[in-house]
Structures are given as C-alpha cells and as structure tokens.
Design an enzyme around this catalytic site. Structure first.
Site, PDB file in Angstrom:
ATOM      1  N   GLU A   1       0.812  -1.217   0.000  1.00  0.00           N
ATOM      2  CA  GLU A   1       0.000   0.000   0.000  1.00  0.00           C
ATOM      3  C   GLU A   1       0.846   1.268   0.000  1.00  0.00           C
ATOM      4  OE1 GLU A   1      -2.797  -0.424   3.202  1.00  0.00           O
ATOM      5  OE2 GLU A   1      -3.770  -2.151   2.266  1.00  0.00           O
TER       6      GLU A   1
ATOM      7  N   GLU B   1      -4.714  -8.485  -1.083  1.00  0.00           N
ATOM      8  CA  GLU B   1      -5.577  -8.483   0.099  1.00  0.00           C
ATOM      9  C   GLU B   1      -7.009  -8.307  -0.381  1.00  0.00           C
ATOM     10  OE1 GLU B   1      -4.587  -5.515   2.973  1.00  0.00           O
ATOM     11  OE2 GLU B   1      -2.458  -6.028   3.014  1.00  0.00           O
TER      12      GLU B   1
END
Length: 699
Positions: free
Chosen positions: A311, A431
């Site tokens: 991220e 994810e």
C-alpha cells in the site's frame, strides 16, 4: 491493510475482446550515409479494445545497418488519437503520428527490435494503420530491392494477446500466479508492531501452515514490518533474530508446498512515505533492506516471491501523478536490485503494487508504464480489494449486497484484467475482504449479505484469471483452535473457486410473535443453478405443502412457518436450507420478533446508552438528523451513520451504545435518531445534547 479506502461509484466500460492485427510490411530505409544498407519491419497489434478506447503495441525490427536514434511515423485512417504512451514519446498533428525513442532504447542493432505501446481513443472505427516510416523512409519489409509484402493476418479474438512484455529467462509468470490461487494472508503477525504477538495473534506454528494447506490454499502472503527490526545507517543491518523468525516461517511454508510472498509492509507509512522530501536516505534504507533480503533468500525455490511495498503512499507530493513517479523509482530500484543479486533472484517472480494498491485506471496505467519500462517478463501486478466502501463499513445505508456493490466489484476486476491480464501480466489481489468484518464486532455486515459478497468475489476473480489472497488477521481462522470461526463463510469461499452458489434476497424470515402467521416469499439468485428443494436437518420439506416455487420466487407457506416457529419464542426458532444443483446450500433462519421498544435515558457525551428491548430483532443501521432534516454527526454528507464506530448494539445488555465519536460532531440541541431493523421495523428516538450532557426519549 490500512483504513485508507474510499468507495467511489465507478461506471463499467465494457471490454471487447481485442483482435490482434499484425501488419507486416517490407521496405527500404536510409540510415547514416547513402551507402548504408537499410530495411525494417513493423508489427502493429491491438491486444484490447473497448467502447471508445483501445491499447496498441508496436514492434519495430531493424533489418539493415544499426541505427542510433529512431522516429516512427504513421497515419491513423479512422481519426484515432493517442492518449497515453510508454517506451516512446508520441506526438500528433491531426491524423499524423510520430513516435520517438527514449534515452534507454535509442539504439537498434541489425535484426534487433524495439517495442513501445500506447492507449488510444476512437469513435467511428479503429482501423489499423497500413504503412509506417522509420527515420523518414517507408517500411515494407526487405533490405532494398522490390518489397515482398507479408500477407496481413487477423487471428480470432483472444483475451491473451500475442505480444507481451519483453521476455527474460525464467518460468511462465501467468502460470506461476495461477498456481498461487487461492492465497491467504498471515495478517497482524509479522506486520504487527513491535512484534508478532502484539496485535493479538499467537506465534506461528507448523500446524497453522499445515491447516492452511489442508484447506486448499496454495499460497501464503507474509506481511513483514521491518522498521523496528534493523540497525542504523548506513548499512541498516537486519535484526538476526527477527530475520530468523521470518525465514523459519518461509521454510515451513515451502515445506508444506505453499507459494510464499514476502514484502515490506507498514514500512510504507512509517518511513517510505517520506521519500519525496528525503530521497537519498529513504532510497538507501530501502535498497539496504532489500539487498539483505535478496542475499538471504537468493538460492531459495522459485515458489518464494517478493512484493516491493505494501500500500505505497507518499507525503509532500503535488498529487497522485507525482506520487506515481515516486513509486516508479522505488519499484524500478527493487526489480533491478533483485535481478543483479543473482541466484534464483535473477528470474524470481516479483510483485509490484499500484499507488495505494488502488485499481483506478490512472493508477493501473502508471504501473503499466513502469512494467513496460522494465521489460522484465517475470513481473506480476498487485492491487487490494475491500469492496464498495459504504457496504464494506456499513455507512450511508450500505447494508446490502446491491447493484452498487456488484458494479464496483465488476468494474475494478475488469480494469485490472483489461490493463494487465489481457497483455500477459498476471495480477494478484494481494488483500481482499471487507473492511469492517470482524468476529469481535458482530452485526456490522449482515451474514447473508456477506456471503453474497464472498461468492461474487470468487466468481468474478476466477473468470478474469485473478489470484486472490484473503486478508485474515484472525477474523476467519481461529489460530488458537485452528478452526474456522464461521464454517459457512469458508465453505462459500471455497466453492466459489470452482463453481457458483445460489443465494436469495435474504437469509432471514421474520415472523411476528403474535397474530396470524402468513406466507413469506424470497427471491432466489440462482447464478446458473437450479433449485432442488428445502430441507430442515435431515427432513425434506414438501413442495406444494411447505413451499412453492414460481420462477425465481420461493414462497414458504403459512402452515410451514407456523410449524417452524413453534412456540414463537423471540429469536431464531428454526433453520432450513435451500438446496441447488451446484454450490453451497443457502441457509434461511426463521425468526420470531416483536417491534423493538426503547426508553428514556440520561448520560454524557462520553457515556450514553439507549435502553432497548430488541425482542428478537437485529439492528441494521441508524439515521441521525437535525430538526431541519440535515444529517447530524460524523460523515455529515449522509444521514446514515457508520455502524459500530458511532453506534453499537449490545444485545445481552438490551442497550444501544451511542459512541463519544458521534457526539463529538453533533451540535447542541435535538437530534432525531431513526433505527432500522432487519425485520423492516423503524423506530425513532430523540437525543438532546447540551455541552457534555445528553438526554433522550422515544420520539
């Protein structure tokens, strides 16, 4: 995982399977001086096309003497326009287009090739250009002499184009990523700060990994936060004990036959995010960590893979475009460092994220440009997926798996399939889950709606050849008992890998505690299956007596419901299953209820609860409005507040807790709360805030 996810409405752009139009021409070219032999061949391909847009790949082969610096020109026959290019600088004047080399691909040896690509737009048509010039001279296929044109061929439409990123030694990245499906995240463990048990999970054991493998998972992502586990500059030596722990879990996982993905996790927001203002120090630290990891794992099996950053996000940039450039620099440094470290790292699959691991088209295009620049075959792209934000956290009335949730899912997966998979670049959804699903916070996402989401994610990922890795920080698998906290959720996820499961408009049927019992109907979402019957335990219910089916409408008769509710005690009195020709049966709870009631209360902004007799019902959401009808409290763009963060039912205590976070953003004066329950009941309650004091009563 981080909490920085914003749900946005996305309109789907339909993907049209791209036909590859290879146009090969021969001709002459002047290169250098008048005595030089000249010739070239151009292949122009359209691997993907959609309404109003397309992606093109262009390959130029030099058949004559070597050139240093090239310009390719052509004319669009249908008025197309280039909107974004990679591996070349593309300019246009009307339909006339010019592509010039970049600094790193200026030279083309004899019989050598150079490739570039672009995204374009079209309206009336997308006819491929039929002639090209290289350095001002027409290309038609031979070195001098009379050209012998190669016939134009147009293969059948295919989701996988014949062109792909420049090959490097090693295996098939699409096959590798496909073999990793499905994957599971060892969440809140080695990414936890400061150590593996700090966020509530027990130490990892071989038994845990054996369980994961036995449940059908083929890969494990091991998020690792390294920030607190290395020494100072300039070498930033890794803590040997921490590295040994990570290495041990990698060894155990590989021994179980799992593919393994290791990354830099919360480092992304702890120090990597300062890169724009501290480039030298951050790059030195980043490369020092990856150099040590590359050395440690250099000779490990190719089933070990690495992800550059989790991220990624940056502070102090002018916006996402500059942040994309920061990420490009780090991703390129990571890949080149790994390749130069030798051993199996020279061909190991490496995984690169988009900015924020977001699947918006701008972020995907930026990563595409990076991958094309690298020209490395063994690269996979990664994004994360936590669903339509209002549904994922239950805000703004997002209580159901509705058309918005479905469209968000389809649009996001379509974009990554079109941008990467259709070009032979595999995608790992590193994810996925729902942001607010957690066994410690029951009721935020209603179970049946949750099951619909899990079923759909599995299906839509499967048909687009995306590998998914479930984010599990302990919410799904209880790592102490090694049992699924909800077996039905696991069963639905597992089934979605190979087939579709039917669902229904609801998994609860509410029957009033008093009065006549009447029939109830549900809409079946068959998803390609056929309905086969209802069962309670080992007893089959009788078609025509207990239920009827008309098209996709399932109706439970009054007589069957009367029997199922029994004494009509509050709550679930029976559970039946709808069975279908494929997939997992759909459970339906038969619930007895009366409309909930509430009582007056006093308290403070830091401690206020509403006495609530739920009487068999369950809370779905809550609205908060001022006297003029405008939204009150946090997220003042919607009257529907976020479940649990602003209000929370406490069923054993017969109360609804109003959180301090709610009152922190409420003006003094009256606020009307409207509580929505899953039975369809709505009740109003008025609270009045005066400083830190709060009073309330049924409205």
């Amino acid at each position: 995982m981080s909490s920085q996810y914003l749900g946005k409405t996305r309109r789907r752009i339909g993907l049209i399977a791209g036909a590859v139009a290879a146009l090969m021409m021969a001709g002459t070219m002047v290169a250098g001086n008048a005595q030089a032999a000249a010739g070239c061949r151009v292949a122009y391909a359209v691997p993907s096309q959609w309404q109003g847009g397309f992606t093109a790949d262009v390959s130029v082969t030099n058949l004559g003497d070597a050139v240093d610096g090239w310009t390719l020109g052509w004319t669009f026959p249908s008025g197309q326009r280039v909107t974004q290019a990679w591996n070349a600088t593309v300019t246009a004047s009307g339909d006339q287009v010019t592509a010039k080399n970049l600094s790193y691909n200026a030279a083309i040896a004899t019989n050598g090739s150079v490739s570039f690509g672009f995204n374009g737009s079209w309206s009336g048509g997308n006819t491929a250009p039929t002639s090209f010039t290289l350095n001002g001279v027409a290309c038609t296929g031979n070195v001098g002499g009379t050209p012998t044109p190669t016939p134009t061929t147009t293969p059948p439409p295919s989701p996988t184009p014949t062109t792909s990123p420049s090959p490097s030694p090693g295996g098939d990245p699409m096959a590798t990523v496909a073999a990793m499906q499905p994957g599971w995240n060892l969440g809140n463990t080695y990414d936890a700060i400061p150590d593996e048990t700090a966020w509530g999970n027990p130490p990892v054991t071989p038994a845990l990994l054996q369980k994961i493998r036995s449940q059908g998972y083929r890969s494990i992502r091991i998020p690792v936060t390294w920030s607190n586990h290395h020494g100072p500059a300039p070498t930033y030596p890794l803590d040997p004990a921490w590295l040994a722990k990570v290495r041990q879990v990698v060894d155990w996982s590989l021994a179980e036959g799992l593919y393994v993905l290791v990354n830099l996790h919360h480092d992304s927001w702890q120090w990597i995010n300062t890169y724009p203002g501290d480039r030298t120090n951050v790059m030195n630290r980043y490369t020092a960590l990856w150099t040590q990891l590359a050395t440690t794992f250099r000779d490990y099996s190719s089933k070990l893979t690495f992800e550059s950053i989790n991220e990624p996000q940056f502070t102090g940039t002018s916006g996402d475009a500059q942040s994309d450039e920061m990420l490009r620099e780090l991703n390129v440094a990571f890949v080149r460092l790994m390749r130069q470290s030798g051993g199996n790292n020279a061909t190991r699959l490496l995984v690169l994220p988009t900015l924020y691991t977001n699947s918006n088209q701008e972020r995907l295009d930026a990563l595409t440009a990076t991958i094309d620049q690298l020209g490395d075959r063994n690269i996979a792209a990664t994004v994360h997926f936590y669903g339509w934000w209002p549904f994922s956290v239950n805000i703004a009335g997002g209580t159901r798996y509705d058309a918005n949730v479905e469209q968000d899912l389809v649009d996001g997966f379509d974009r990554v399939q079109r941008t990467f998979v259709s070009r032979g670049i595999p995608v790992i959804v590193g994810e996925w889950a729902l942001l607010s699903y957690d066994y410690t916070r029951p009721g935020i996402i209603e179970r049946g709606e949750l099951l619909k989401f899990f079923e759909a994610v599995g299906y839509h990922a499967r048909i687009r050849k995306l590998t998914t890795m479930l984010w599990d920080a302990g919410s799904f698998l209880d790592r102490n008992t090694l049992q699924w906290r909800d077996q039905g959720i696991y069963d639905m996820m597992k089934a979605s890998l190979t087939t579709r499961s039917a669902t229904a408009s609801a998994d609860q049927v509410y029957v009033p505690r008093t009065g006549a019992v009447t029939s109830r109907s549900l809409t079946l979402n068959l998803n390609g299956a056929t309905f086969q019957g209802l069962r309670q335990g080992s007893t089959n219910l009788v078609n025509g007596t207990d239920y009827t089916v008309s098209g996709s409408t399932l109706t439970l008769t009054a007589s069957a419901l009367t029997r199922l509710v029994g004494s009509r005690a509050y709550g679930v009195n029976a559970t039946i299953e709808a069975r279908f020709s494929q997939g997992v049966p759909w459970q339906i709870s038969i619930v007895t209820y009366d409309p909930p009631t509430q009582a007056a209360a006093t308290g403070t902004t830091s401690s206020f609860t509403i006495p609530t007799r739920f009487r068999g019902d369950q809370l779905a959401t809550m609205e908060a409005t001022y006297a003029d009808g405008s939204p009150a409290g946090p997220a003042n763009w919607t009257p529907y507040k976020e479940f649990w963060s602003t209000f929370q039912p406490d069923y054993p205590a017969n109360t609804i807790i109003m959180k301090p976070e709610f009152f922190a953003e409420v003006k003094d004066g009256p606020v009307t709360l409207t509580f929505h329950f899953w039975s369809g009941t709505k009740i109003k309650y008025q609270v009045t805030k005066s400083g830190t004091s709060v009073t309330g009563a049924p409205a």
